[in-house]
Design an enzyme around this catalytic site. Structure first.
Site, PDB file in Angstrom:
ATOM      1  N   GLU A 124       0.807  -1.220   0.000  1.00  0.00           N
ATOM      2  CA  GLU A 124       0.000   0.000   0.000  1.00  0.00           C
ATOM      3  C   GLU A 124       0.844   1.276   0.000  1.00  0.00           C
ATOM      4  O   GLU A 124       0.799   2.072   0.961  1.00  0.00           O
ATOM      5  CB  GLU A 124      -0.984  -0.001   1.178  1.00  0.00           C
ATOM      6  CG  GLU A 124      -1.941  -1.174   1.149  1.00  0.00           C
ATOM      7  CD  GLU A 124      -3.031  -1.103   2.218  1.00  0.00           C
ATOM      8  OE1 GLU A 124      -3.052  -0.139   2.995  1.00  0.00           O
ATOM      9  OE2 GLU A 124      -3.884  -2.005   2.248  1.00  0.00           O
TER      10      GLU A 124
ATOM     11  N   GLU B  65      -5.185  -8.641   0.639  1.00  0.00           N
ATOM     12  CA  GLU B  65      -5.879  -8.288   1.887  1.00  0.00           C
ATOM     13  C   GLU B  65      -7.345  -8.048   1.573  1.00  0.00           C
ATOM     14  O   GLU B  65      -7.675  -7.316   0.635  1.00  0.00           O
ATOM     15  CB  GLU B  65      -5.346  -6.982   2.500  1.00  0.00           C
ATOM     16  CG  GLU B  65      -3.976  -7.053   3.109  1.00  0.00           C
ATOM     17  CD  GLU B  65      -3.569  -5.728   3.779  1.00  0.00           C
ATOM     18  OE1 GLU B  65      -4.463  -4.905   4.109  1.00  0.00           O
ATOM     19  OE2 GLU B  65      -2.372  -5.510   3.938  1.00  0.00           O
TER      20      GLU B  65
HETATM   21  O1  IFM Z   1      -4.423  -2.800   9.055  1.00  0.00           O
HETATM   22  C1  IFM Z   1      -4.348  -2.343   7.746  1.00  0.00           C
HETATM   23  C2  IFM Z   1      -3.108  -2.879   7.064  1.00  0.00           C
HETATM   24  O2  IFM Z   1      -1.962  -2.498   7.742  1.00  0.00           O
HETATM   25  C3  IFM Z   1      -3.013  -2.388   5.641  1.00  0.00           C
HETATM   26  N1  IFM Z   1      -4.245  -2.590   4.940  1.00  0.00           N
HETATM   27  C4  IFM Z   1      -5.468  -2.177   5.568  1.00  0.00           C
HETATM   28  C5  IFM Z   1      -5.553  -2.773   6.950  1.00  0.00           C
HETATM   29  C6  IFM Z   1      -6.868  -2.362   7.624  1.00  0.00           C
HETATM   30  O3  IFM Z   1      -6.917  -0.983   7.784  1.00  0.00           O
END
Ligand code: IFM
Length: 449
Positions: free
Chosen positions: A165, A354
């Site tokens: 990210e 994710e």
């Molecule tokens: O916890 C975060 C993670 O570190 C990166 N992606 C989103 C998740 C939820 O906010």
């Protein structure tokens, strides 16, 4: 109905170093920007820090054994740069490397494939003291660190991600100042974003040139953006935000370009891009990691202090509400994001790296959480992923965020994303209903709806 996934579909769970490890000052680990930031007043809810987090650093064997019991085939972990290089570069901290060495071995002994991400926001503070990601040297510091990790773990790890990210690291960290290092400066944010892209490209080149085995990818957070209305100014505002969150990262990687309209809007705040940078960034990757959580409606707002003059409000699909984070739940959004990549970027191999939700979990007297709302969320999103695959999208894996409840950055420990509950008093772990549900999905390689 049974929705079966392709035979080689990769199922997994994910977590990140600062969010779960704790042991922030042990075994020679250096300070990260998150250690510094979370100790400053009012930066995180209740002043929470990652000092202890889930204490995974000490409880790693028990955590891996639990993953094995839950039938998890692949674990997406991240390496903490300050554990390996306490001063950001130079002297390697062997004890830090040893931890990941043991973690990888323990995973393999339990039949769990490690997927390793090199950077998930915990930049060594000493490098921030030299300017951090807006400093053009940062991509080279990152490449030096990456080589050390490849050399240490590359004989056993065959699935790598460079950066997780980059939009969040750049824009929430250096633009909005809500994340570490807490800077509010659009120009620095854009320069950081470009350098994160460059760092990614340099490390992919290094991986190829070093002859390391396996696959390497880039992980982007591609959340949904819909125009708040069909007024041209709202449509244009949505496009600007999309250019920043999506195209600023996807275009250079897949096409070797940056979105021109965004650069002209930014004017002097646009990043400096040198000749040759885009060639490095477009070095072919083996997979694109997609993190997806929510959808926003976007409006033009002349009063907004945001550099793009946008205002976002959560959008929920009919019948769905919001998560504990206040994020709108819109399951078709995940398919929309996948199909956008199919349409504009040539259907590369994709892994949903994710997906998950924070829900107001309520444990019973034994600490068990019957989190049916999380199961409904995951099921609805997986159904959309399945549909995308049926329509030809090259999605080859799916990871739930997260295996454990953990430190949710500026929100501290208030939002729980885990398949497994962590009692922060005792650090005791108790799998939730969703962990058993996910175990069955994995075992069947199918979703029952
Ligand atoms: O916890 C975060 C993670 O570190 C990166 N992606 C989103 C998740 C939820 O906010």
């Amino acid at each position: 109905m049974r929705l079966t996934f392709p035979d080689s579909f990769l199922w997994g769970v994910a977590a990140s170093a600062y969010q779960i490890e704790g042991a922030a000052r042990e075994d020679g680990r250096g300070e990260s920007i998150w250690d510094r930031f979370s100790y400053q007043p009012y930066r995180t809810l209740n002043g929470d820090t990652g000092d202890v987090a889930c204490d995974h650093y000490h409880r790693m064997p028990e955590d891996v054994a639990m993953m094995a019991e839950l039938g998890i085939p692949c674990y997406g972990l991240t390496v903490a740069w300050p554990r390996i290089l306490p001063k950001g570069r130079g002297q390697v901290n062997q004890k830090g490397l040893d931890f990941y060495d043991r973690l990888v071995d323990t995973l393999l002994e339990h039949g769990i494939r490690p997927k390793v991400t090199l950077f998930h926001w915990d930049l060594p503070q000493v490098l921030q003291n030299e300017g951090g990601w807006p400093n053009r040297d940062c991509p080279d510091w990152f490449a030096d660190y990456a080589r050390i990790v490849f050399d240490a773990l590359g004989d056993r790890v065959d699935l790598w991600a460079t950066i997780n990210e980059p939009w969040v690291a750049a824009f929430i960290g250096y633009g909005m100042g809500i994340h570490a290092p807490g800077i509010q400066d659009a120009a620095q944010a854009y320069q950081a974003a470009h350098h994160l892209n460059l760092a990614h490209g340099k490390v992919v080149q290094l991986f190829r040139q070093g002859g390391y085995q396996g696959e390497i990818g880039y992980v982007l957070n591609l959340n949904g953006l819909l125009p708040g209305s069909d007024r041209p100014e709202d449509v244009e505002a949505t496009q600007r935000l999309h250019d920043e969150t999506h195209r600023f990262f996807l275009d250079p990687v897949f096409h070797g370009t940056y979105p021109e309209a965004l650069f002209s809007w930014l004017g002097t705040q646009a990043p400096k891009v040198y000749e040759g940078d885009l060639d490095i960034i477009r070095t072919p990757i083996d997979f694109l990691g997609i993190n997806h959580y929510n959808t926003d409606l976007v409006f033009y707002d002349v009063m907004s202090t945001h550099w793009l003059k946008v205002r976002s409000v959560p959008y929920s699909a009919p019948g769905w509400g919001q998560t504990e984070m206040g994020w709108g739940i819109n399951p078709p959004g995940i398919k929309h994001e996948i199909m956008n990549v199919v349409e504009h970027y040539g259907n590369p191999k994709m892994i949903i790296t994710e997906n998950g939700c924070a829900m107001p979990d309520e444990p019973d007297e034994d600490g068990f959480v019957a989190d049916w709302n999380r199961i409904f969320f995951l099921k609805a999103h997986l159904q959309q992923v399945h549909e995308a695959i049926q329509e030809g999208a090259n999605v080859q894996g799916y990871f739930v965020w997260s295996i454990l409840d953990n430190f949710e950055w500026e929100r501290g420990y208030s939002c729980r994303f885990g398949l497994v509950r962590v009692d922060y008093e005792t650090l005791h772990r108790i799998p939730k209903q969703s962990a058993y549900w996910y175990r069955d999905v994995i075992r069947e390689n199918a979703l029952m709806i």
